[in-house]
Design a protein around this motif. Structure first.
Motif, PDB file in Angstrom:
ATOM      1  N   GLY A  23      34.213  40.851  27.209  1.00 50.36           N
ATOM      2  CA  GLY A  23      33.811  40.888  25.816  1.00 50.36           C
ATOM      3  C   GLY A  23      34.618  41.839  24.959  1.00 50.36           C
ATOM      4  N   GLU A  24      35.625  42.496  25.549  1.00 51.16           N
ATOM      5  CA  GLU A  24      36.419  43.500  24.824  1.00 51.16           C
ATOM      6  C   GLU A  24      37.826  42.984  24.558  1.00 51.16           C
ATOM      7  N   THR A  25      38.372  43.359  23.424  1.00 55.08           N
ATOM      8  CA  THR A  25      39.781  43.139  23.109  1.00 55.08           C
ATOM      9  C   THR A  25      40.467  44.490  23.012  1.00 55.08           C
ATOM     10  N   GLN A  26      41.617  44.605  23.654  1.00 48.80           N
ATOM     11  CA  GLN A  26      42.336  45.887  23.647  1.00 48.80           C
ATOM     12  C   GLN A  26      43.789  45.658  23.242  1.00 48.80           C
ATOM     13  N   ASN A  27      44.240  46.401  22.228  1.00 49.16           N
ATOM     14  CA  ASN A  27      45.639  46.434  21.828  1.00 49.16           C
ATOM     15  C   ASN A  27      46.249  47.735  22.354  1.00 49.16           C
ATOM     16  N   ARG A  30      32.669  35.376  29.515  1.00 51.21           N
ATOM     17  CA  ARG A  30      32.411  34.457  30.622  1.00 51.21           C
ATOM     18  C   ARG A  30      33.624  34.367  31.532  1.00 51.21           C
ATOM     19  N   ASP A  31      33.365  34.177  32.813  1.00 51.66           N
ATOM     20  CA  ASP A  31      34.428  34.098  33.806  1.00 51.66           C
ATOM     21  C   ASP A  31      35.246  32.828  33.624  1.00 51.66           C
ATOM     22  N   GLY A  63      37.279  33.288  30.076  1.00 52.27           N
ATOM     23  CA  GLY A  63      38.389  33.868  30.816  1.00 52.27           C
ATOM     24  C   GLY A  63      39.079  34.949  30.017  1.00 52.27           C
ATOM     25  N   THR A  64      40.374  35.126  30.264  1.00 52.47           N
ATOM     26  CA  THR A  64      41.115  36.258  29.690  1.00 52.47           C
ATOM     27  C   THR A  64      42.476  35.790  29.197  1.00 52.47           C
ATOM     28  N   PHE A  67      42.582  23.983  31.085  1.00 48.32           N
ATOM     29  CA  PHE A  67      42.138  24.898  32.140  1.00 48.32           C
ATOM     30  C   PHE A  67      40.761  25.499  31.867  1.00 48.32           C
ATOM     31  N   GLY A  68      40.104  25.039  30.817  1.00 47.60           N
ATOM     32  CA  GLY A  68      38.738  25.466  30.563  1.00 47.60           C
ATOM     33  C   GLY A  68      38.596  26.799  29.875  1.00 47.60           C
TER      34      GLY A  68
END
Length: 339
Positions: free
Chosen positions: A15-19, A44-45, A80-81, A226-227
């Motif tokens: 749930g986090e975004t990091q720059n 979510r995974d 995902g990520t 890829f979902g």
């Protein structure tokens, strides 16, 4: 629930975004050389996808693709990520040149790198271990070198099932099937279990909006396949050709020096024997002509009109009769712009 994305020195929670600016080397003064990284970790995974650009520092189109995905798309429903690496070759980017200024090394021939080798391989190692190897698939964006321009197309090892899936989902008209050169990011990532393709698009030293938009649409299509995203469809480009080792493909080269008048733009369909360009001397007298040795598509053409003998002028890939007919029908029905 998704897992945290971890790298040497930190982690990004679900749930986090990091720059961040991640240190990969040092200057002559001992100051850090840092690459920009954005990690968007969904709640979510799902798959971890790496998007990278500017392994060659003057190739800018892909930078804007990666930036827009990272900072303009709504990631509320991301599954995902996303690992977004808009500028891999920071030193080359600052100098606006293709290679690392240090000994003129090619970063895209240095992966997966080594912690105890050349400066280029040390940089590649830091990038690869932290932001490539942990991923499930990747797209690496490139342009042609300066003085030439490429139609949007994918380069991929189609014998690898995962790579083939990424390549097909990107929905370009042309896929060039090859493993890629040793040390190239896509080849070494795929060998490490991260199926990765190269996307070629346009020319160095500029943003080309129409090509950027096409690459963004292709990226969304891959994420849907890829979902990782569920707000769109997996695209079909209308026609496609996969150019393998048994198919004709060649760079047509100048046999004389002079000034080139191109008779076709990138993505043009040319017939066997058709004149692709004319080379003239300073007195505007024709000194040479280049004709297509087979019917095909121009996926790369010259932009700088000056050539020496042996200089590449255009990249031609073969089309069979069925594909040629599909191209003509698709373009006539959609008034498709050349990309």
């Amino acid at each position: 629930m998704a897992d945290s994305f971890t790298y040497d020195g930190g982690s990004v929670a679900p749930g986090e975004t990091q720059n961040l600016r991640y240190s990969v080397s040092e200057t002559y003064l001992g100051d850090p050389v840092r690459i920009p990284v954005t990690v968007v970790n969904g709640e979510r995974d799902g798959p971890t996808v790496v998007l990278s650009a500017a392994a060659h520092g003057d190739e800018l189109n892909g930078i804007e693709v990666v930036r827009e995905v990272a900072h303009e798309w709504d990631h509320a429903d991301l599954v995902g990520t996303l690992v977004c690496l808009p500028v891999l070759n920071v030193q080359g980017f600052i100098a606006q040149q293709r290679y690392l200024p240090i000994h003129d090394r090619d970063l895209n021939r240095s992966f997966p790198g080594s912690p105890d080798s050349t400066s280029a391989k040390r940089i590649a190692h830091r990038i690869f271990q932290n932001f490539i190897a942990p991923c499930d698939l990747g797209i690496d964006f490139h342009t042609s070198t300066r003085g030439r321009t490429n139609a949007v197309h994918v380069r991929a090892d189609m014998d690898d099932e995962g790579v083939s899936r990424v390549a097909n989902a990107f929905a370009s008209h042309v896929i060039i099937d090859s493993t890629g050169p040793s040390g190239a990011l896509r080849r070494e990532a795929t060998a490490a279990g991260v199926p990765t393709v190269t996307v070629e698009m346009g020319e160095a030293h500029r943003f080309q909006r129409s090509l950027i938009d096409r690459a963004l649409a292709g990226t969304l299509s891959v994420l849907n396949e890829f979902g990782a995203r569920t707000d769109g469809v997996v695209s079909w480009p209308g026609w496609r050709t996969v150019i393998g080792d048994d198919d004709e493909k060649t760079w047509l080269r100048a046999d004389v020096g002079g000034l080139v008048e191109m008779h076709h733009e990138r993505s043009a369909l040319v017939e066997a024997g058709e004149r692709v360009c004319t080379i003239t001397n300073p007195f505007k007298r024709e000194s040479g002509a280049i004709r297509a040795p087979f019917t095909g598509l121009l996926v790369g053409v010259l932009e700088n009109p000056l050539v020496y003998p042996g200089n590449p002028v255009c990249h031609l890939v073969e089309l069979d009769e069925a594909t040629r007919h599909a191209v003509e029908m698709h373009r006539s029905s959609r008034s498709e712009p050349q990309g």
